[in-house]
Design a protein around this motif. Structure first.
Motif, short mmCIF file in Angstrom:
data_model
loop_
_atom_site.label_atom_id
_atom_site.label_comp_id
_atom_site.label_asym_id
_atom_site.label_seq_id
_atom_site.Cartn_x
_atom_site.Cartn_y
_atom_site.Cartn_z
N LYS A 97 -0.33 4.88 -16.69
CA LYS A 97 -0.88 5.98 -16.25
C LYS A 97 -1.14 5.84 -14.80
O LYS A 97 -0.96 6.91 -13.91
N TRP A 98 -1.50 4.74 -14.13
CA TRP A 98 -1.82 4.48 -12.76
C TRP A 98 -0.51 4.36 -12.12
O TRP A 98 -0.56 5.04 -10.87
N THR A 99 0.52 3.81 -12.54
CA THR A 99 1.69 3.81 -11.90
C THR A 99 2.40 5.19 -11.48
O THR A 99 2.66 5.64 -10.53
N MET A 100 2.24 5.90 -12.76
CA MET A 100 2.78 7.21 -12.68
C MET A 100 2.03 8.27 -11.84
O MET A 100 2.45 8.77 -10.88
N GLN A 101 0.74 8.07 -11.55
CA GLN A 101 0.05 8.84 -10.72
C GLN A 101 0.24 8.08 -9.15
O GLN A 101 0.27 9.12 -8.24
N VAL A 102 0.28 6.99 -8.88
CA VAL A 102 0.72 6.38 -7.67
C VAL A 102 2.05 6.85 -7.12
O VAL A 102 2.25 7.24 -5.86
N VAL A 103 2.91 6.93 -7.95
CA VAL A 103 4.42 7.18 -7.63
C VAL A 103 4.22 8.92 -7.24
O VAL A 103 4.93 9.41 -6.40
N VAL A 104 3.62 9.65 -8.02
CA VAL A 104 3.57 11.04 -7.64
C VAL A 104 3.00 11.19 -6.56
O VAL A 104 3.31 12.05 -5.70
N ALA A 105 1.88 10.60 -6.03
CA ALA A 105 1.14 10.68 -4.93
C ALA A 105 1.95 10.18 -3.82
O ALA A 105 1.68 10.82 -2.50
N LEU A 106 2.76 9.38 -3.88
CA LEU A 106 3.64 8.80 -2.60
C LEU A 106 5.18 9.49 -2.81
O LEU A 106 5.76 9.13 -1.86
N ARG A 107 5.29 10.38 -3.62
CA ARG A 107 6.49 11.04 -3.75
C ARG A 107 7.09 11.50 -2.33
O ARG A 107 8.24 11.47 -2.04
N THR B 103 -5.40 -1.38 -6.27
CA THR B 103 -5.08 -2.41 -5.68
C THR B 103 -4.08 -3.23 -6.70
O THR B 103 -2.98 -3.73 -6.23
N ARG B 104 -4.44 -3.52 -7.80
CA ARG B 104 -3.64 -3.99 -8.77
C ARG B 104 -2.30 -3.45 -9.02
O ARG B 104 -1.18 -3.83 -9.14
N THR B 105 -2.40 -2.15 -8.94
CA THR B 105 -1.26 -1.31 -9.23
C THR B 105 -0.26 -1.18 -8.11
O THR B 105 1.08 -1.38 -8.34
N LEU B 106 -0.93 -1.35 -7.00
CA LEU B 106 -0.08 -1.43 -5.74
C LEU B 106 0.86 -2.88 -5.42
O LEU B 106 2.09 -2.74 -5.22
N LYS B 107 0.04 -3.81 -5.96
CA LYS B 107 0.61 -5.13 -5.69
C LYS B 107 1.72 -5.21 -6.84
O LYS B 107 2.57 -5.83 -6.59
N ALA B 108 1.40 -4.66 -7.99
CA ALA B 108 2.47 -4.68 -9.01
C ALA B 108 3.93 -3.95 -8.64
O ALA B 108 4.92 -4.35 -8.98
N LEU B 109 3.62 -2.72 -8.07
CA LEU B 109 4.55 -1.84 -7.80
C LEU B 109 5.50 -2.60 -6.54
O LEU B 109 6.66 -2.59 -6.51
N GLU B 110 4.79 -3.27 -5.64
CA GLU B 110 5.11 -4.08 -4.59
C GLU B 110 5.97 -4.96 -5.22
O GLU B 110 7.10 -5.29 -4.62
N ARG B 111 5.62 -5.70 -5.97
CA ARG B 111 6.18 -7.12 -6.77
C ARG B 111 7.39 -6.72 -7.30
O ARG B 111 8.58 -7.08 -7.24
N ASP B 112 7.52 -5.19 -7.93
CA ASP B 112 8.67 -4.88 -8.48
C ASP B 112 9.66 -4.20 -7.74
O ASP B 112 10.81 -3.72 -7.83
N GLY B 113 9.17 -4.19 -6.29
CA GLY B 113 10.20 -3.38 -5.26
C GLY B 113 10.07 -1.80 -5.44
O GLY B 113 11.20 -1.45 -4.83
N MET B 114 9.21 -1.55 -6.07
CA MET B 114 8.84 0.25 -5.94
C MET B 114 8.26 0.64 -4.74
O MET B 114 8.44 1.88 -4.54
N VAL B 115 7.36 -0.33 -4.41
CA VAL B 115 6.66 0.43 -3.17
C VAL B 115 6.69 -0.87 -1.99
O VAL B 115 6.62 -1.96 -2.27
N GLU B 116 6.72 -0.17 -1.06
CA GLU B 116 6.68 -0.89 0.28
C GLU B 116 5.36 -0.72 1.14
O GLU B 116 4.91 0.23 1.10
N ARG B 117 4.88 -2.12 1.67
CA ARG B 117 3.65 -2.02 2.29
C ARG B 117 3.87 -2.13 3.69
O ARG B 117 4.58 -3.32 3.92
N ASN B 118 3.34 -1.45 4.66
CA ASN B 118 3.67 -1.57 5.98
C ASN B 118 2.40 -1.74 6.51
O ASN B 118 1.32 -0.69 6.59
N VAL B 119 2.22 -2.80 7.37
CA VAL B 119 0.95 -3.17 8.13
C VAL B 119 1.26 -2.61 9.73
O VAL B 119 2.17 -3.05 10.42
N CYS B 120 0.39 -1.49 10.02
CA CYS B 120 0.64 -1.06 11.23
C CYS B 120 -0.27 -1.88 12.22
O CYS B 120 -1.37 -2.35 12.21
#
Length: 120
Positions: free
Chosen positions: A24-34, A56-73
């Protein structure tokens, strides 16, 4: 490899992926970042009831799977933005369709549950 062992292997592989994308958290994060990248607190506000630790856990897992990119400004203090990768964007449409299906069918599901509970 026999057909049945290949099917079992395919099911395990599919289960691994579905356990991530069906969360459920993955789905909501994907929708929020769509539609746009977001900083952590903005993302937390859009997702709603999620704890900081779970986000934090959800974002790390999605980043690990290559679905989310993390950009440090390069700002002071540093700001971090999260965005869907190409892989994550390819997931966004099926997630949207699943959410729409759920909203359309939720009243029927609730009626079925009520009827089932009354009879069992």
């Amino acid at each position: 490899m026999t057909t049945s062992s290949r099917d079992a292997t395919d099911c395990r592989a599919m289960s691994e992926v579905l356990s991530r994308v069906g969360d459920k958290w993955t789905m909501q994060v994907v929708v929020a970042l769509r539609d746009q990248s977001r900083r952590f607190n903005d993302l937390k506000r859009h997702v709603g009831d999620i704890s900081q630790q779970m986000l934090t856990r959800t974002l790390k897992a999605l980043e690990r799977d290559g679905m989310v990119e993390r950009n440090v400004c390069a700002t002071t203090p540093p700001q971090v933005e999260y965005a869907l990768s190409d892989l994550g964007r390819s997931l966004a449409e099926p997630v949207r369709q699943m959410a729409q299906w759920a909203l359309v069918h939720l009243p029927v599901i609730h009626d079925n549950r009520k009827r089932y509970d009354e009879n069992h």
